[in-house]
Design a protein around this motif. Sequence first.
Motif, short mmCIF file in Angstrom:
data_model
loop_
_atom_site.label_atom_id
_atom_site.label_comp_id
_atom_site.label_asym_id
_atom_site.label_seq_id
_atom_site.Cartn_x
_atom_site.Cartn_y
_atom_site.Cartn_z
N GLN A 98 31.26 44.49 24.97
CA GLN A 98 30.83 43.08 25.01
C GLN A 98 29.51 42.88 24.28
N ARG A 99 28.61 43.83 24.41
CA ARG A 99 27.33 43.72 23.72
C ARG A 99 27.47 43.83 22.21
N GLN A 100 28.63 44.28 21.77
CA GLN A 100 28.90 44.38 20.34
C GLN A 100 29.95 43.37 19.89
N GLY A 101 30.07 42.29 20.66
CA GLY A 101 30.83 41.14 20.21
C GLY A 101 32.27 41.05 20.65
N LEU A 102 32.74 41.95 21.53
CA LEU A 102 34.14 41.95 21.94
C LEU A 102 34.29 41.42 23.36
N LYS A 103 35.45 40.83 23.64
CA LYS A 103 35.80 40.45 25.00
C LYS A 103 36.54 41.61 25.67
N THR A 104 36.31 41.80 26.96
CA THR A 104 36.94 42.91 27.66
C THR A 104 37.53 42.45 28.98
N GLY A 105 38.43 43.26 29.52
CA GLY A 105 39.06 42.93 30.80
C GLY A 105 39.28 44.17 31.64
N SER A 106 39.20 43.99 32.96
CA SER A 106 39.47 45.06 33.92
C SER A 106 40.41 44.52 34.98
N PHE A 107 41.56 45.15 35.13
CA PHE A 107 42.54 44.72 36.12
C PHE A 107 42.69 45.82 37.16
N PHE A 108 42.04 45.63 38.31
CA PHE A 108 42.06 46.57 39.44
C PHE A 108 41.36 47.89 39.13
N TYR A 109 40.80 48.07 37.95
CA TYR A 109 40.22 49.36 37.58
C TYR A 109 38.93 49.58 38.38
N PRO A 110 38.77 50.75 38.99
CA PRO A 110 37.57 51.03 39.78
C PRO A 110 36.28 50.85 38.97
N GLY A 111 35.37 50.08 39.52
CA GLY A 111 34.11 49.81 38.85
C GLY A 111 34.12 48.58 37.98
N GLY A 112 35.27 47.91 37.88
CA GLY A 112 35.39 46.78 36.98
C GLY A 112 35.07 45.43 37.60
N ASN A 113 34.61 45.41 38.83
CA ASN A 113 34.37 44.14 39.52
C ASN A 113 32.93 43.97 39.98
N VAL A 114 32.02 44.70 39.36
CA VAL A 114 30.60 44.55 39.65
C VAL A 114 29.86 44.33 38.33
N THR A 115 28.61 43.96 38.43
CA THR A 115 27.81 43.74 37.23
C THR A 115 27.03 45.00 36.88
N TYR A 116 26.74 45.14 35.58
CA TYR A 116 25.94 46.25 35.08
C TYR A 116 24.77 45.67 34.30
N GLN A 117 23.58 45.95 34.80
CA GLN A 117 22.37 45.38 34.21
C GLN A 117 22.51 43.87 34.07
N GLY A 118 23.14 43.28 35.09
CA GLY A 118 23.29 41.84 35.16
C GLY A 118 24.47 41.26 34.41
N GLU A 119 25.31 42.10 33.81
CA GLU A 119 26.42 41.62 32.99
C GLU A 119 27.75 42.03 33.61
N ALA A 120 28.69 41.08 33.65
CA ALA A 120 30.01 41.31 34.23
C ALA A 120 31.05 41.46 33.12
N VAL A 121 32.18 42.06 33.46
CA VAL A 121 33.32 42.14 32.54
C VAL A 121 33.83 40.73 32.27
N THR A 122 34.27 40.46 31.04
CA THR A 122 34.72 39.12 30.66
C THR A 122 35.82 38.62 31.59
N MET A 123 36.86 39.41 31.76
CA MET A 123 37.99 39.05 32.63
C MET A 123 38.17 40.18 33.64
N SER A 124 38.38 39.85 34.92
CA SER A 124 38.56 40.92 35.89
C SER A 124 39.41 40.44 37.06
N ARG A 125 40.08 41.40 37.66
CA ARG A 125 40.84 41.19 38.90
C ARG A 125 40.55 42.35 39.84
N LYS A 126 40.42 42.05 41.12
CA LYS A 126 40.19 43.06 42.14
C LYS A 126 41.25 42.91 43.21
#
Length: 441
Positions: free
Chosen positions: A128-156
Amino acid sequence: MGRPAVLLTVALAILPTCGTGAPVQRQRKLLLVSFDGFRWNYDQDVDTPHLDTMAREGVKARYMTPAFVTMTSPCHFTLVTGKYVENHGVVHNMFYNTTSKVRLPYHATLGIQRWWDNGSVPIWITAQRQGLKTGSFFYPGGNVTYQGEAVTMSRKEGILHNYKDEKEWRENVDTVMKWFTEEGVALVTLYFGEPDSTGHRYGPESQERKDMVKQVDRTVGYLRDSIRHHQLTDSLDLIVTSDHGMTTVHKKASDLVEFHRFPNFTFQDIEFELLDYGPNGMLIPKEGKLEKVYAVLKDAHPRLHVYKKEDFPQSLHYAAHPRITSLLMYSDLGYVIHGRVSVQFNNGEHGFDNRDMDMKTIFRAVGPSFKAGLEVEPFESVHVYELMCQLLGIVPEPNDGHPATLRPMLRSGSAPRLGRGPPLTMAFLGILMVLVKFTKH
């Protein structure tokens, strides 16, 4: 406007694009699919036509070695950071605090930001920091923020989520396809909780596990059909893998590992304990009791391997993180650790030494970037992150993998060039300086 001025204007227009991470050629898409607990040889006693076809048309590893400790969250986070567990810090499926004594189960831990956001940035955020959109579907760790930034699309998944629902699996695939085609997402990590759950309940050699592997294979077939249906065959690379394997638990063995039966051991000497979670354990003895407790435990059971933190095998890349306690241990293949009482009843389990063959897992890859009909030698999962960065054309974060390890899987010239980075920006600045100088003459 003269020609030099026109060239200068064009260069100025292009330069900001380099900083935003826009790829210099058409962006490839990447789907990473993890089927939890899929042991490396689960396709050998079950007919798996779709996984077999994927191997013929793409790349298959003989097996993949997961990180230690071979648990769901640590191993999944290694895949998306390229770091060994001691370097990314997600050291267990459970959140625990040695001061407050709080211990939370797997599902609750999925939503605890500070457990995951521990200094390492997963591939979603890097992309995402390099211009891409990303998604996490049920993937462990994909539903929290990292350094204040969240995944573009996510499902938990919900706390009572049914991991076995094949109809829902297909609906989840349909959603991911929409993310790629309608939302402009370039990277998705998709997680399925099987055949892990079935392997735990019935054992890895059970008919129920074999039936679940057939369901996994049908889902791979549905997924590849969906890729074709959505006209993504020429632009989407697909990786199917897992976090760890599974082995049969020796529930009726005469030599169970039971702390409450160890002579000369008492929990009164223990300040903090994390036991009864498969074959792994952590202890903090009370002040002044470390040497006593270690002396009692190090030879307490032939199936139990107990270490002081500083003496844990460095080859496992696990104990150096601050979250690891002063004493840690693991048991032999098939033996789980019982603490104050014997409460572990699974027929199948993981978490054992990653050198054990039953802990090895699968790796399949197919798509426009991958060679066809190639079987590669085993490798460590820590290298998958570098491969994914190459496929997406992004600059990786510092990691423990090596970019050359899995590069032979790729077709010549197939991976996109890096979409951003100082060398590219400096090159354009150099061009700009030449043009400016040219316009002065």
